[in-house]
Design an enzyme around this catalytic site. Structure first.
Site, PDB file in Angstrom:
ATOM      1  CE  LYS A  19       2.930  34.239  -1.267  1.00 42.96           C
ATOM      2  NZ  LYS A  19       3.093  34.313  -2.740  1.00 42.96           N
ATOM      3  CG  ASP A  73       0.218  37.184  -6.692  1.00 46.81           C
ATOM      4  OD1 ASP A  73       0.259  36.018  -7.119  1.00 46.81           O
ATOM      5  OD2 ASP A  73      -0.606  37.575  -5.843  1.00 46.81           O
ATOM      6  CD  GLU A  76       2.623  38.197  -3.654  1.00 46.43           C
ATOM      7  OE1 GLU A  76       2.659  36.957  -3.696  1.00 46.43           O
ATOM      8  OE2 GLU A  76       1.823  38.839  -2.934  1.00 46.43           O
ATOM      9  NE  ARG A 130      -3.238   0.512  -0.650  1.00 44.79           N
ATOM     10  CZ  ARG A 130      -3.703   0.598  -1.885  1.00 44.79           C
ATOM     11  NH1 ARG A 130      -3.489   1.689  -2.618  1.00 44.79           N
ATOM     12  NH2 ARG A 130      -4.341  -0.420  -2.431  1.00 44.79           N
ATOM     13  CE  LYS A 176      -0.742  28.502  -3.536  1.00 43.18           C
ATOM     14  NZ  LYS A 176      -1.574  29.184  -4.544  1.00 43.18           N
TER      15      LYS A 176
END
Length: 282
Positions: free
Chosen positions: A166, A221, A199, A99, A134
């Site tokens: 950011k 962005d 950013e 698995r 992410k």
């Protein structure tokens, strides 16, 4: 010894411990310990294979006496019915590894397949496709291996190997100039040699970064295509440029044609369906 989340073997051991607990009682209860069997890993969908190196580590960690023959390598295309690898040895060991091998390779192959598709959409343009943070907690190493196998470029692995300022960093620091200045002061004080990316959200902020300088990469962005082209023109290769925000297979090509150096897409890892594989006795 402390577990290192960037070491494949440590993550494999944690996963085996999570799955195995105090024993694989299904196998222990009905499969004789001396039984030796064979199994083969089959492709049930077309795609790009990823995770062979991880599977080998899993099999070895479970039972070093297992004999594994790899028939398809990481990064190669697979079609329904292809035999990816065979494994032979103690039946209980094969069942214990099954698995974890499937879960890992299915997810990695799904990521590699989508990444390869995205890379091919812009293969003729001088731009890099970048992955992001992410990712699935405690699975980042595998997911970033998969994007690399698919042909993308790994961006930063985590918070520790680049400074990325950011919007929230900038707002908390008191603005772009304050954030950049403090970041450079921090690097000098700590003796770290890290790249610095900032950013920006509009052309006004692009101009402010150009005035302040002292960065390596400017992330554009959620810019419109017209503003991306204008930003690239104004930056004029003084700093690397990265486009980000709403990047998917429908938007990628048009963004790449604006002239940016890199395009980051969280979709490479956070919107992926696993590729169907199975491990069958034979």
């Amino acid at each position: 010894m402390e577990t290192n989340p960037n070491e494949l073997i440590d993550l494999v051991r944690l996963a085996l411990r999570e799955d195995g607990g105090d024993g694989d009682h299904s196998s222990l209860s009905c499969v004789p310990p001396e039984a030796t069997k064979r199994a083969r890993l089959l492709a049930k969908q077309d795609g790009i294979l990823a995770g062979v190196a991880v599977a080998l580590t899993i099999f070895k960690e479970v039972d070093a006496s297992l004999a594994v023959e790899v028939l398809v390598q990481d990064g190669e295309p697979i079609r329904v019915g292809d035999v990816v690898l065979t494994v032979e040895g103690r039946a209980q060991s094969i069942l214990r590894a099954e698995r974890l091998v499937l879960n890992t390779m299915q997810r990695m192959s799904g990521i590699a397949t989508y990444t390869r598709h995205m890379v091919e959409l812009i293969a003729d343009l001088p731009v890099k496709l970048l992955d992001t943070r992410k990712t699935t907690p405690n699975f980042r190493l595998f997911e970033k291996m998969a994007t690399r196998i698919g042909g993308a470029t790994n961006h930063r692995m985590g918070l520790y190997d680049m400074i990325m300022l950011k919007d929230n960093h900038i707002d908390y620091a008191g603005g772009i100039e304050a954030a950049i200045t403090r970041a450079r002061t921090y690097l000098q004080a700590t003796g770290r040699n890290l790249r610095l990316e900032v950013e920006v959200r509009n052309l006004t902020e692009v101009e402010e970064v150009l005035r302040v300088g002292n960065v390596d990469i400017i992330m554009l962005d959620n810019f419109s295509l017209d503003d991306l082209r204008e930003a690239v023109r104004r930056i004029d290769h003084r700093f690397e440029t990265e486009a980000s925000g709403n990047i998917n297979e429908k938007t990628l090509r048009a963004v790449a044609e604006t002239g940016v150096d890199g395009i980051s897409s969280g979709a490479l890892t956070h919107q992926i369906k696993s590729l169907d594989l199975s491990l069958k006795a034979y």
